[in-house]
Design an enzyme around this catalytic site. Structure first.
Site, PDB file in Angstrom:
ATOM      1  N   ARG A 199      -3.960 -10.129   4.532  1.00  7.29           N
ATOM      2  CA  ARG A 199      -4.389 -10.094   3.124  1.00  7.29           C
ATOM      3  C   ARG A 199      -3.220  -9.560   2.302  1.00  7.29           C
ATOM      4  O   ARG A 199      -2.853  -8.392   2.447  1.00  7.29           O
ATOM      5  CB  ARG A 199      -5.620  -9.180   3.014  1.00  7.29           C
ATOM      6  CG  ARG A 199      -6.192  -9.070   1.618  1.00  7.29           C
ATOM      7  CD  ARG A 199      -7.363  -8.095   1.591  1.00  7.29           C
ATOM      8  NE  ARG A 199      -7.941  -7.999   0.267  1.00  7.29           N
ATOM      9  CZ  ARG A 199      -7.464  -7.220  -0.690  1.00  7.29           C
ATOM     10  NH1 ARG A 199      -6.411  -6.464  -0.495  1.00  7.29           N
ATOM     11  NH2 ARG A 199      -8.066  -7.199  -1.872  1.00  7.29           N
TER      12      ARG A 199
ATOM     13  N   LYS B 172       0.818  -1.222   0.000  1.00  6.52           N
ATOM     14  CA  LYS B 172       0.000   0.000   0.000  1.00  6.52           C
ATOM     15  C   LYS B 172       0.850   1.270   0.000  1.00  6.52           C
ATOM     16  O   LYS B 172       2.031   1.249   0.324  1.00  6.52           O
ATOM     17  CB  LYS B 172      -0.997  -0.030   1.158  1.00  6.52           C
ATOM     18  CG  LYS B 172      -2.178  -0.948   0.815  1.00  6.52           C
ATOM     19  CD  LYS B 172      -3.291  -0.905   1.815  1.00  6.52           C
ATOM     20  CE  LYS B 172      -4.443  -1.800   1.306  1.00  6.52           C
ATOM     21  NZ  LYS B 172      -5.438  -2.059   2.343  1.00  6.52           N
TER      22      LYS B 172
END
Ligand code: HH2
Length: 298
Positions: free
Chosen positions: A277, A242
């Site tokens: 995840r 991210k």
């Protein structure tokens, strides 16, 4: 030699053992035994990291089977990017993207399939086609009918915290009490899905890294992740590649953010996360097994 790790002792309130048992359709996962790894498969043209890679059905099926071979415990399939500023996709288009992939994988995969969607219609079609988990990044904020659909199929449900909507959520997000607000919002979502008939043992919570959060917010969430133990449900975290990692390390290319991702996964496990995840399944599994072994011996 890797032995199975015992319970981690890092939550501020130690949840009872059965709080780690997760029921999802025909599956029951013991999230207390070790950290579970959920591989990300975006059947989209525009996801921030793997956009386009799995947009073709055959490529998606192959990618999922490879992740399972690498040891993924769950495959999370999404047909709509929720990256900041992403264009929303209609239910019909989302179904067209994910359904053929889920239908084929449900015959070939030995691990549960999760569908990453905010829409009850998409979730229902996916569950009918063989998915066992719904990963709702809006925690029922987008489609209140989601709870009833999950209950009807006895599916698992991941409730993720998001402040605002993907299109606008990164415009100056602010909190008075970051962890307190995330926990309160997730608590309300848990109550909502309970009322819809979803069993506690089918619920996982997620603080929503990058969803209406600044770089500092994301770092603080990881530092204080153990606070989420108050909710009494297993915690999932999605930091993989991210942009906060890119900002801290000055790395524009998401695929160059592996080392940063691994650091965040280590901290998340130490702070009680039970499900990660991630895009890089093989590498994160090594980190998980290593971290668990250290915690056991500590
Ligand atoms: N992050 C993304 C999507 N779904 N679900 C959960 N539970 N937790 C997360 O942190 C999370 C999520 C965003 O990442 P990605 O799917 O890789 O990208 P995009 O939204 O662009 O498809």
């Amino acid at each position: 030699m890797i032995k199975s790790p015992p319970q981690q002792k890092t939550n501020s309130r130690r949840p009872a053992r059965n709080e780690f048992s997760f029921k999802a359709g025909k599956y029951r996962l013991d999230l207390g035994a070790r950290t579970y790894i959920m591989g990300v498969l975006n059947v989209t043209p525009d996801s921030f990291s793997d956009g386009g890679t799995f947009f073709d059905k055959d490529a998606a099926v192959k990618g999922a089977l490879e992740m399972a071979k690498d040891g993924a415990d769950i495959i999370d399939i999404g047909g709509e990017s929720t990256r900041p500023g992403a264009r929303a996709v209609g239910a019909g288009e989302e179904i067209d993207r994910v359904l053929p992939v889920i239908a084929e994988l449900s015959k070939k995969l030995g691990v549960p399939i999760s569908v990453d969607t905010r829409k009850a219609r998409v979730a229902e079609e996916a569950l009918k086609a063989g998915a066992a988990i719904v990963n709702d990044v809006s925690a029922l904020g987008y489609d209140p009918a989601m709870g009833a659909v999950v209950a009807k199929y006895g599916a698992g449900l991941i409730l993720m915290h998001m402040k605002g909507e993907p299109e606008t959520m990164q415009r100056n997000p602010s909190y008075g009490d970051l962890m307190g607000e995330i926990i309160e919002s997730l608590r309300l979502s848990i109550e909502k899905v309970r009322r819809a008939g979803v069993a506690d043992e089918s619920i996982i919570v997620d603080p929503g890294i990058g969803f209406g959060k600044t770089v500092e917010h994301n770092l603080e969430i990881l530092r204080r992740l153990d606070k989420l133990g108050e909710l009494g449900r297993p915690v999932c975290v999605g930091t993989s590649r991210k942009s906060f990692i890119g900002k801290v390390l000055s790395l524009d290319d998401p695929s160059a953010r592996l080392a940063g991702t691994l650091a965040t996964c280590t901290v998340a496990i130490m702070k009680g996360a039970r499900l990660l995840r991630v895009h890089d399944v093989r590498e994160v599994i090594q980190v998980a097994r290593m971290t668990e072994n250290i915690l056991r011996r500590g």
